[in-house]
Design an enzyme around this catalytic site. Structure first.
Site, short mmCIF file in Angstrom:
data_model
loop_
_atom_site.label_atom_id
_atom_site.label_comp_id
_atom_site.label_asym_id
_atom_site.label_seq_id
_atom_site.Cartn_x
_atom_site.Cartn_y
_atom_site.Cartn_z
N GLY A 1 5.54 -6.03 0.48
CA GLY A 1 6.26 -4.63 0.43
C GLY A 1 4.95 -3.63 -0.03
O GLY A 1 3.94 -3.84 -0.29
N SER A 2 5.67 -2.38 -0.23
CA SER A 2 4.97 -1.09 -1.00
C SER A 2 5.34 -0.04 -0.09
O SER A 2 6.41 0.28 -0.17
CB SER A 2 3.37 -1.32 -0.54
OG SER A 2 2.99 -0.38 -1.50
N ARG A 3 4.40 0.81 0.58
CA ARG A 3 4.86 2.25 1.19
C ARG A 3 4.06 2.46 2.42
O ARG A 3 2.76 2.00 2.48
CB ARG A 3 4.47 3.46 0.15
CG ARG A 3 5.24 4.48 0.15
CD ARG A 3 4.84 5.41 -0.88
NE ARG A 3 4.02 6.51 -0.55
CZ ARG A 3 3.14 7.14 -1.39
NH1 ARG A 3 3.39 7.13 -2.68
NH2 ARG A 3 2.47 8.12 -0.74
N MET B 1 8.73 0.26 1.02
CA MET B 1 9.33 -1.06 1.29
C MET B 1 9.37 -1.78 0.04
O MET B 1 8.43 -2.22 -0.46
CB MET B 1 8.17 -1.79 2.25
CG MET B 1 7.95 -0.82 3.43
SD MET B 1 6.28 -1.51 4.11
CE MET B 1 6.45 -2.81 4.48
N ILE C 1 0.01 1.78 2.35
CA ILE C 1 -0.69 1.87 0.96
C ILE C 1 0.10 0.57 0.31
O ILE C 1 1.21 0.42 0.13
CB ILE C 1 0.04 3.11 0.46
CG1 ILE C 1 -0.14 4.48 1.03
CG2 ILE C 1 -0.34 3.14 -1.20
CD1 ILE C 1 0.38 5.56 0.67
#
Length: 218
Positions: free
Chosen positions: A186-188, A98, A156
């Site tokens: 965001g991120s994952r 993301m 994550i």
């Protein structure tokens, strides 16, 4: 389109700080071209922060045989791995990255009961770092479907994302596409499905939460 509740405090703080800066600078230093540029940059920053917390209305593509994508972004990993925390067996990992420009809400990929949940404090390595799923701030959410299949979802945090929100606890039931949580900026999100599951996406494919079918359960 509405704004997500996770952003209310941040948006309010950002707007108040920006307004105070503009008022103080204008009062004590007047106006120059440099002030104009600074005010414009503040405006852009505030617009981006508001956009980070947008919550667009969607007609979700529900299908009890499908594993829905839990987040907007891009598929960065599809591989067979050993999941050591809960499943303790080989599974297929599908990871969605993301970016700060994506919608950041995370949704349930299947309907089921939360059979396991754990929050882990951790580091803030970049989301594509090989060890981010083991070392970063993260949650582990396991959803058990009606037929007994367990799907593991892992939020994550990354280098920019510094806060994971989650709305789950063991024993709660979630319908497909219900909100599981939110990763600020965001991120994952990783999804782990059983070996033999039919994968419906490819690496580098752009996906949407609650809309894209990542896979189909047998």
């Amino acid at each position: 389109m509405t704004l997500h509740k996770a952003g209310y405090k941040i948006i309010a703080f950002s707007l108040i700080v920006s307004a105070l800066l503009v008022i103080l600078l204008h009062r004590f230093t007047g106006f120059t071209i440099f002030h104009g540029i600074f005010y414009f940059l503040l405006f852009v920053l505030d617009v981006l922060i508001v956009a980070f917390f947008r919550l667009p209305k969607r007609n979700f593509k529900l299908d009890e045989k499908a594993v829905l994508c839990p987040a907007d972004g891009k598929v960065v990993i599809i591989e067979q791995v050993f999941e050591p925390e809960y499943l303790k067996r080989d599974v297929i990992q599908i990871s969605v990255f993301m970016s700060p420009l994506n919608v950041h809400v995370n949704r349930s990929p299947v309907s089921g009961i939360v059979s396991f949940f754990k929050y882990h404090k951790g580091k803030y390595l970049v989301a594509w770092h090989p060890k981010s799923s083991l070392l970063n701030e993260r949650t582990t959410i396991v959803l058990k479907t009606e037929n007994g299949t367990e799907i593991l979802v892992r939020q994550i945090a990354g280098a920019v994302a510094r806060r994971i929100e989650y709305y789950v606890k063991e024993g709660l039931h979630f319908n497909q596409a219900d909100e599981l949580g939110f990763i600020k900026f965001g991120s994952r999100v990783d999804v782990f499905v059983p070996i033999g599951t039919k994968i419906n996406v490819k690496t580098d494919e752009v996906v949407k939460g609650g809309m894209t079918h990542l896979a189909y359960l047998e």
